[in-house]
Design a protein around this motif. Structure first.
Motif, PDB file in Angstrom:
ATOM      1  N   VAL A  91      33.896  40.318  38.842  1.00  0.00           N
ATOM      2  CA  VAL A  91      35.146  40.275  39.591  1.00  0.00           C
ATOM      3  C   VAL A  91      36.270  40.543  38.603  1.00  0.00           C
ATOM      4  CG1 VAL A  91      36.660  38.843  41.020  1.00  0.00           C
ATOM      5  CG2 VAL A  91      34.160  38.561  41.168  1.00  0.00           C
ATOM      6  N   ASN A  92      36.985  41.636  38.810  1.00  0.00           N
ATOM      7  CA  ASN A  92      38.118  41.987  37.947  1.00  0.00           C
ATOM      8  C   ASN A  92      39.406  41.611  38.657  1.00  0.00           C
ATOM      9  OD1 ASN A  92      36.859  43.592  35.646  1.00  0.00           O
ATOM     10  ND2 ASN A  92      35.951  44.529  37.445  1.00  0.00           N
ATOM     11  N   TYR A  93      40.322  41.011  37.922  1.00  0.00           N
ATOM     12  CA  TYR A  93      41.607  40.672  38.517  1.00  0.00           C
ATOM     13  C   TYR A  93      42.727  41.160  37.623  1.00  0.00           C
ATOM     14  CZ  TYR A  93      40.309  36.412  35.877  1.00  0.00           C
ATOM     15  OH  TYR A  93      39.865  35.529  34.931  1.00  0.00           O
ATOM     16  N   THR A  94      43.918  41.233  38.202  1.00  0.00           N
ATOM     17  CA  THR A  94      45.051  41.889  37.543  1.00  0.00           C
ATOM     18  C   THR A  94      45.705  41.041  36.473  1.00  0.00           C
ATOM     19  OG1 THR A  94      46.637  41.051  39.144  1.00  0.00           O
ATOM     20  CG2 THR A  94      45.584  43.173  39.650  1.00  0.00           C
ATOM     21  N   GLY A  95      45.523  39.756  36.493  1.00  0.00           N
ATOM     22  CA  GLY A  95      46.218  38.859  35.572  1.00  0.00           C
ATOM     23  C   GLY A  95      47.438  38.244  36.225  1.00  0.00           C
TER      24      GLY A  95
END
Length: 179
Positions: free
Chosen positions: A70-74
């Motif tokens: 799961v990649n998230y934008t920060g």
């Protein structure tokens, strides 16, 4: 791929795409609920790795796999990280009302609202089935496009992955009983 072949592939998947388009638009703004045997948070890389019996649900859609990143934008909104992409591998299954798609790998790009599945893809809706090498599902329109392209070379040292050896889309469409 030549235009006539591409047109034939689009026409071949038209019954599935048309029926899928009749579904309500997927709510890509709905929260994403998940479950897994293990989760590893990698905050500096803005990602989480979910391992073992991974199950993700968003509105009426579910996605399951052996592993998911799961990649998230920060960015944090209302106390929640903003997820931008899900990468799934190992027995991937995407279920929507009246549709099930299976593959070896999938990417759900939340910004584009598109799911791309590769590796021995099968899409089933009712008694209709379409098989191929790559499936792209647009969650805004419900349109599903399958092609038979082979995929060569996997990332992360996984070696070569070859799918759809015939390079063609195959399937079965049900025919209504007639008097």
């Amino acid at each position: 791929m030549t235009r006539p072949v591409l047109l034939a592939l689009c026409l071949a998947t038209a019954p599935l795409a048309t029926t899928a388009g009749a579904q309500t638009r997927h709510n890509t703004n709905a929260p994403i609920d998940f479950a897994a045997d293990t989760i590893e948070l990698q905050d500096r890389a803005n990602r989480a790795v979910l391992l073992g019996n991974v199950s993700v649900r968003q509105a009426e859609m579910s996605l399951s796999a052996a592993r998911m990143t799961v990649n998230y934008t920060g960015q944090i909104v209302d106390g929640n990280p903003q997820v931008s992409r899900l990468d799934a591998s190992g027995g991937v299954v995407v279920r929507r009302p009246d549709q099930t798609a299976r593959s070896q790998f999938a990417v759900y790009d939340l910004n584009r609202r598109v799911i791309t599945m590769i590796g021995g893809v099968s899409l089933t809706q009712g008694a209709n089935t379409v098989n191929g090498g790559r499936l792209t599902i647009n969650l805004d329109t419900g349109r599903a496009v399958m092609d038979g392209s082979s995929v060569r070379g996997g990332g992360s040292g996984s070696g070569n992955v070859t799918t759809a050896p015939s390079g063609r889309v195959t399937g079965t469409f049900s025919v209504p009983k007639r008097n």
